[in-house]
Design a protein around this motif. Sequence first.
Motif, mmCIF file in Angstrom:
data_model
loop_
_atom_site.group_PDB
_atom_site.id
_atom_site.type_symbol
_atom_site.label_atom_id
_atom_site.label_comp_id
_atom_site.label_asym_id
_atom_site.label_seq_id
_atom_site.Cartn_x
_atom_site.Cartn_y
_atom_site.Cartn_z
ATOM 1 N N VAL A 1 43.284 -43.648 10.331
ATOM 2 C CA VAL A 1 41.966 -43.175 10.100
ATOM 3 C C VAL A 1 41.167 -44.425 9.465
ATOM 4 O O VAL A 1 39.969 -44.446 9.083
ATOM 5 C CB VAL A 1 41.720 -41.904 9.176
ATOM 6 N N LEU A 2 41.621 -45.511 9.226
ATOM 7 C CA LEU A 2 41.287 -46.858 8.732
ATOM 8 C C LEU A 2 40.180 -47.402 9.355
ATOM 9 O O LEU A 2 38.894 -47.600 8.950
ATOM 10 C CB LEU A 2 42.108 -47.891 8.556
ATOM 11 N N ALA A 3 40.175 -47.389 10.726
ATOM 12 C CA ALA A 3 39.120 -47.929 11.754
ATOM 13 C C ALA A 3 37.878 -46.998 11.424
ATOM 14 O O ALA A 3 36.710 -47.663 11.216
ATOM 15 C CB ALA A 3 39.400 -47.886 12.982
ATOM 16 N N GLU A 4 37.851 -45.667 11.318
ATOM 17 C CA GLU A 4 36.805 -44.864 11.111
ATOM 18 C C GLU A 4 36.249 -44.993 9.656
ATOM 19 O O GLU A 4 34.911 -45.024 9.432
ATOM 20 C CB GLU A 4 37.061 -43.342 11.284
ATOM 21 N N ARG A 5 37.020 -45.293 8.624
ATOM 22 C CA ARG A 5 36.775 -45.191 7.176
ATOM 23 C C ARG A 5 35.915 -46.781 7.059
ATOM 24 O O ARG A 5 35.216 -46.717 6.267
ATOM 25 C CB ARG A 5 37.864 -45.247 6.322
ATOM 26 N N LEU A 6 36.563 -47.646 7.672
ATOM 27 C CA LEU A 6 35.966 -49.008 7.574
ATOM 28 C C LEU A 6 35.834 -49.704 8.807
ATOM 29 O O LEU A 6 36.284 -50.649 9.381
ATOM 30 C CB LEU A 6 37.123 -49.939 6.566
ATOM 31 N N PRO A 7 34.476 -49.378 9.440
ATOM 32 C CA PRO A 7 34.046 -49.725 10.460
ATOM 33 C C PRO A 7 33.855 -51.385 10.523
ATOM 34 O O PRO A 7 33.319 -52.007 9.604
ATOM 35 C CB PRO A 7 32.887 -49.088 11.087
ATOM 36 N N GLY A 8 34.166 -52.370 11.456
ATOM 37 C CA GLY A 8 33.818 -53.633 11.371
ATOM 38 C C GLY A 8 34.726 -54.334 10.647
ATOM 39 O O GLY A 8 34.209 -55.504 10.057
ATOM 40 N N LEU A 9 36.053 -53.866 10.137
ATOM 41 C CA LEU A 9 36.776 -54.607 9.258
ATOM 42 C C LEU A 9 37.152 -55.688 10.036
ATOM 43 O O LEU A 9 37.568 -56.036 11.212
ATOM 44 C CB LEU A 9 38.197 -53.703 8.957
ATOM 45 N N ARG A 10 37.281 -56.881 9.378
ATOM 46 C CA ARG A 10 37.624 -58.330 9.850
ATOM 47 C C ARG A 10 38.833 -58.627 10.055
ATOM 48 O O ARG A 10 39.268 -59.939 10.219
ATOM 49 C CB ARG A 10 36.822 -59.276 9.000
ATOM 50 N N VAL A 11 39.902 -57.570 9.852
ATOM 51 C CA VAL A 11 41.493 -57.818 10.036
ATOM 52 C C VAL A 11 41.656 -56.721 11.046
ATOM 53 O O VAL A 11 41.309 -55.369 10.935
ATOM 54 C CB VAL A 11 42.019 -57.793 8.936
ATOM 55 N N GLU A 12 42.546 -57.213 12.107
ATOM 56 C CA GLU A 12 43.052 -55.878 12.973
ATOM 57 C C GLU A 12 44.050 -54.891 12.498
ATOM 58 O O GLU A 12 44.673 -55.383 11.660
ATOM 59 C CB GLU A 12 44.023 -56.718 14.254
ATOM 60 N N ILE A 13 43.363 -53.662 12.558
ATOM 61 C CA ILE A 13 44.287 -52.730 11.937
ATOM 62 C C ILE A 13 45.730 -52.725 12.183
ATOM 63 O O ILE A 13 46.537 -52.335 11.432
ATOM 64 C CB ILE A 13 43.822 -51.109 12.569
ATOM 65 N N GLU A 14 46.037 -53.296 13.327
ATOM 66 C CA GLU A 14 47.626 -53.203 13.891
ATOM 67 C C GLU A 14 48.300 -54.154 12.971
ATOM 68 O O GLU A 14 49.421 -54.039 12.593
ATOM 69 C CB GLU A 14 47.907 -53.655 15.303
ATOM 70 N N GLU A 15 47.574 -55.360 12.440
ATOM 71 C CA GLU A 15 48.117 -56.138 11.567
ATOM 72 C C GLU A 15 48.420 -55.805 10.287
ATOM 73 O O GLU A 15 49.459 -55.959 9.732
ATOM 74 C CB GLU A 15 47.226 -57.499 11.447
ATOM 75 N N LEU A 16 47.540 -54.832 9.713
ATOM 76 C CA LEU A 16 47.538 -54.068 8.630
ATOM 77 C C LEU A 16 48.749 -53.095 8.608
ATOM 78 O O LEU A 16 49.455 -53.021 7.653
ATOM 79 C CB LEU A 16 46.270 -53.511 8.109
ATOM 80 N N ARG A 17 48.864 -52.181 9.694
ATOM 81 C CA ARG A 17 49.846 -51.375 9.840
ATOM 82 C C ARG A 17 51.193 -52.195 9.839
ATOM 83 O O ARG A 17 52.213 -51.620 9.503
ATOM 84 C CB ARG A 17 49.775 -50.449 11.130
ATOM 85 N N GLU A 18 51.393 -53.035 10.665
ATOM 86 C CA GLU A 18 52.789 -53.674 10.825
ATOM 87 C C GLU A 18 53.004 -54.468 9.237
ATOM 88 O O GLU A 18 54.247 -54.110 9.105
ATOM 89 C CB GLU A 18 52.590 -55.185 11.616
ATOM 90 N N THR A 19 52.024 -54.844 8.368
ATOM 91 C CA THR A 19 52.518 -55.471 7.320
ATOM 92 C C THR A 19 52.381 -54.353 5.989
ATOM 93 O O THR A 19 52.949 -54.791 4.914
ATOM 94 C CB THR A 19 51.620 -56.523 6.888
ATOM 95 N N LYS A 20 51.749 -53.287 6.506
ATOM 96 C CA LYS A 20 51.540 -51.904 5.446
ATOM 97 C C LYS A 20 50.922 -52.376 4.318
ATOM 98 O O LYS A 20 50.403 -51.886 3.292
ATOM 99 C CB LYS A 20 53.048 -51.745 4.769
#
Length: 339
Positions: free
Chosen positions: A262-281
Amino acid sequence: MAVHDIGYVELYTRDKVATVDYFVSAMGFTRVADSVEVEQSSVLLQQGGVRLVVTSGRGIVRFLEQHGEGIADIALTCDDVAETAAAAAAAGATVTDSAQGLPVVSGFGDVVHTLLPADPLVNGLPVGRSWVPTPGAAPAATGRITELDHIAVCLEGGTLEKYADFYREAFGFSRYSSEYVAVGDQAMDSIVVRSGPGSAIFTLVAPDPGKEPGQLDNFLERNGGEGVQHLAFLTGEIIPAVHECRDRGVVFLDTPDSYYDVLAERLPGLRVEIEELRETKVLADRDEWGDLLQLFTRSPYPRNTLFFELIQRNGSRGFGSANIRALYEAVERDRLTAG
């Protein structure tokens, strides 16, 4: 009496070799100097603007028996040491002198504040001890960590207002923000206080005594009372910093995949790829000034008390309102798994 900054943070430990190795080998600090006194010895570590003093010896046995490994001193730089000591005493603190003649002010629990002059360094080393520089060490050690962003302090329930007032009266801190987080039958309250320049920042947290006991109550029990819950280290690039620390042995708290769904919906336009965040937690949040990325380690100490945080600020000035809940839930999952 204004406090400017945190001169250094001192950690008491039974095993100085292992503790120093954790910070140097796993978190990228540099051993800068050593100090040997009659009843204790210390190592000064540095990375960016962060100075950590790791101390062991006979002189700290009582603290270790009561609290285990943990932060014992948060040294504060101030423009007038004598005036600040007098203000602290007037606010109800106990003021003593260190072996080197510096004022030492009681803070919370058994944690104290050594008061340092506004320019606290001699040859790049903190005043107050006989430091022997480490051969070949660069005084301005560099790495992924740039500054000490804030210090989280765990207090007894119902005492937040008292301590927020104390830091205002004693050191000229101001209140910056507050947050109340309820998770199930548990809840925590928090107040952020900071020095005038904003360089010394304490996040004061406490359990809600009207709710069921939870992780903060457990911390207070394991720690033998109030103390520093975590140190937050600022970094310019958290993704590579997490990869490097994890590869070197740092264990971070887990974050469920559902958080990122749900992160992309909560924070649209985030300057970091969601998958990078998911991989590193890594956790992400946003305030009116920008984005905030952060991740918390598991405590490396036997009592499972003190832990650490990596934090990256892309303009953000807050402390991650949504992430405060995420941290609480992550610690709670870790606590239940360990239990």
